[in-house]
Scaffold this motif. Structure first.
Motif, PDB file in Angstrom:
ATOM      1  N   MET A   1     -31.930  24.169  20.193  1.00  0.00           N
ATOM      2  CA  MET A   1     -30.992  23.440  19.329  1.00  0.00           C
ATOM      3  C   MET A   1     -30.106  22.544  20.185  1.00  0.00           C
ATOM      4  N   SER A   2     -29.966  21.302  19.782  1.00  0.00           N
ATOM      5  CA  SER A   2     -29.162  20.321  20.504  1.00  0.00           C
ATOM      6  C   SER A   2     -27.874  20.027  19.758  1.00  0.00           C
ATOM      7  N   SER A   3     -26.971  19.387  20.464  1.00  0.00           N
ATOM      8  CA  SER A   3     -25.733  18.906  19.875  1.00  0.00           C
ATOM      9  C   SER A   3     -25.754  17.381  19.938  1.00  0.00           C
ATOM     10  N   ILE A   4     -25.626  16.751  18.775  1.00  0.00           N
ATOM     11  CA  ILE A   4     -25.801  15.304  18.665  1.00  0.00           C
ATOM     12  C   ILE A   4     -24.553  14.674  18.061  1.00  0.00           C
ATOM     13  N   ALA A   5     -24.025  13.642  18.710  1.00  0.00           N
ATOM     14  CA  ALA A   5     -22.921  12.864  18.153  1.00  0.00           C
ATOM     15  C   ALA A   5     -23.496  11.613  17.506  1.00  0.00           C
ATOM     16  N   ILE A   6     -23.115  11.352  16.258  1.00  0.00           N
ATOM     17  CA  ILE A   6     -23.656  10.210  15.521  1.00  0.00           C
ATOM     18  C   ILE A   6     -22.521   9.274  15.138  1.00  0.00           C
ATOM     19  N   PHE A   7     -22.454   8.117  15.795  1.00  0.00           N
ATOM     20  CA  PHE A   7     -21.479   7.092  15.446  1.00  0.00           C
ATOM     21  C   PHE A   7     -21.989   6.341  14.220  1.00  0.00           C
ATOM     22  N   GLY A   8     -21.110   6.163  13.239  1.00  0.00           N
ATOM     23  CA  GLY A   8     -21.521   5.528  11.996  1.00  0.00           C
ATOM     24  C   GLY A   8     -22.168   6.509  11.042  1.00  0.00           C
ATOM     25  N   ALA A   9     -21.784   7.780  11.146  1.00  0.00           N
ATOM     26  CA  ALA A   9     -22.419   8.836  10.350  1.00  0.00           C
ATOM     27  C   ALA A   9     -22.144   8.701   8.860  1.00  0.00           C
ATOM     28  N   GLY A  10     -21.171   7.899   8.463  1.00  0.00           N
ATOM     29  CA  GLY A  10     -20.861   7.751   7.051  1.00  0.00           C
ATOM     30  C   GLY A  10     -21.721   6.744   6.325  1.00  0.00           C
ATOM     31  N   GLY A  11     -22.511   5.953   7.049  1.00  0.00           N
ATOM     32  CA  GLY A  11     -23.383   4.969   6.427  1.00  0.00           C
ATOM     33  C   GLY A  11     -24.709   5.579   6.003  1.00  0.00           C
ATOM     34  N   ARG A  12     -25.557   4.767   5.392  1.00  0.00           N
ATOM     35  CA  ARG A  12     -26.832   5.282   4.882  1.00  0.00           C
ATOM     36  C   ARG A  12     -27.712   5.830   5.996  1.00  0.00           C
ATOM     37  N   ALA A  13     -27.870   5.057   7.072  1.00  0.00           N
ATOM     38  CA  ALA A  13     -28.691   5.545   8.177  1.00  0.00           C
ATOM     39  C   ALA A  13     -28.052   6.766   8.818  1.00  0.00           C
ATOM     40  N   GLY A  14     -26.738   6.717   9.014  1.00  0.00           N
ATOM     41  CA  GLY A  14     -26.049   7.836   9.628  1.00  0.00           C
ATOM     42  C   GLY A  14     -26.164   9.114   8.824  1.00  0.00           C
ATOM     43  N   ARG A  15     -26.046   8.994   7.516  1.00  0.00           N
ATOM     44  CA  ARG A  15     -26.171  10.183   6.655  1.00  0.00           C
ATOM     45  C   ARG A  15     -27.596  10.744   6.710  1.00  0.00           C
ATOM     46  N   ALA A  16     -28.593   9.858   6.710  1.00  0.00           N
ATOM     47  CA  ALA A  16     -29.972  10.330   6.769  1.00  0.00           C
ATOM     48  C   ALA A  16     -30.259  11.026   8.102  1.00  0.00           C
ATOM     49  N   ILE A  17     -29.749  10.470   9.186  1.00  0.00           N
ATOM     50  CA  ILE A  17     -29.961  11.069  10.501  1.00  0.00           C
ATOM     51  C   ILE A  17     -29.233  12.398  10.609  1.00  0.00           C
ATOM     52  N   THR A  18     -28.026  12.455  10.065  1.00  0.00           N
ATOM     53  CA  THR A  18     -27.286  13.717  10.044  1.00  0.00           C
ATOM     54  C   THR A  18     -28.060  14.790   9.291  1.00  0.00           C
ATOM     55  N   ALA A  19     -28.600  14.434   8.130  1.00  0.00           N
ATOM     56  CA  ALA A  19     -29.353  15.394   7.316  1.00  0.00           C
ATOM     57  C   ALA A  19     -30.608  15.870   8.044  1.00  0.00           C
TER      58      ALA A  19
END
Length: 224
Positions: A1-19
């Motif tokens: 399991m990794s730990s990932i920081a996602i800049f722009g997580a509130g946008g469509r791409a960011g939400r999909a990547i977070t999910a």
């Protein structure tokens, strides 16, 4: 399991990547400009923090302790904001690249995956899409040029950060299902008939490249 920081997580791409990251068991730090307006992404395994992708101190602080960083940041989002892109600071993406590379290097994070823009892919004649007024709206040209300057900055950088820019096609399908498949190309537009991709499958490509990096210090196109 990794730990990932996602800049722009509130946008469509960011939400999909977070999910997608959470579905695979990774921990996510969702980096947004204003946590008060994007609190709905803060679920189990997701920590929402404030961050500025153009600020080296912010990128360093946020990135520290993570295995990888993703940047999906756009200076504006949604149809109502398109006009603002025509007035975009032409150094926005250059500043973002500088801040990310500096911040990640300082924090000791090696892997960076960024989402690119189809407009700086090349057509069948070798011409950039952004240079064809029939294919790309002229009022969005400053946005495309800013994005391209950021890509050029990445390519010229002398950095220990192992970066990759994934460039989706012009049409990203917000409602498209996760098929779990995609194709990877180079600097040219995808073959005819491969002009769309779901946000869900873009996210699959991003997390695949974090779990098992295959492309290094380059830009590739990704399409269905």
């Amino acid at each position: 399991m990794s730990s990932i920081a996602i800049f722009g997580a509130g946008g469509r791409a960011g939400r999909a990547i977070t999910a997608e990251a959470r579905a695979r068991g990774h921990r996510v730090t969702a980096v947004v400009r204003n946590p008060d307006t994007t609190g709905d992404i803060g679920t189990d395994g997701v920590t929402v923090v404030r961050g500025d992708v153009t600020d080296p101190r912010s990128t360093s602080t946020v990135s520290r302790g993570h295995d990888a960083v993703v940047s999906t940041v756009s200076p504006a989002s949604g149809p109502e904001a398109l006009a603002a892109l025509g007035r975009l600071d032409d150094q926005f993406y250059v500043n973002a690249v500088d801040a990310l590379l500096h911040g990640l290097a300082e924090a000791g994070v090696r892997r960076l995956v960024l989402i690119g823009l189809f407009a700086n892919l090349r057509d069948e004649h070798g011409r950039l899409i952004l240079d064809d007024p029939a294919a790309f709206p002229s009022h969005l040209r400053p946005f495309a040029l800013s994005h391209t300057a950021g890509l050029d900055r990445l390519r010229a950088a002398d950095t220990a950060v192992d970066w990759l820019m994934l460039t989706p096609p012009a049409m990203l399908d917000a409602a498209g299902p996760r098929l779990g498949r995609y194709q990877v190309g180079g600097d040219s537009v995808p073959p005819s008939g491969s002009t769309t991709l779901s946000y869900a499958d873009l996210a699959v490509a991003v997390i695949d490249e974090i779990e098992t990096p295959r492309h290094h210090r380059t830009r590739v196109s990704v399409f269905d």
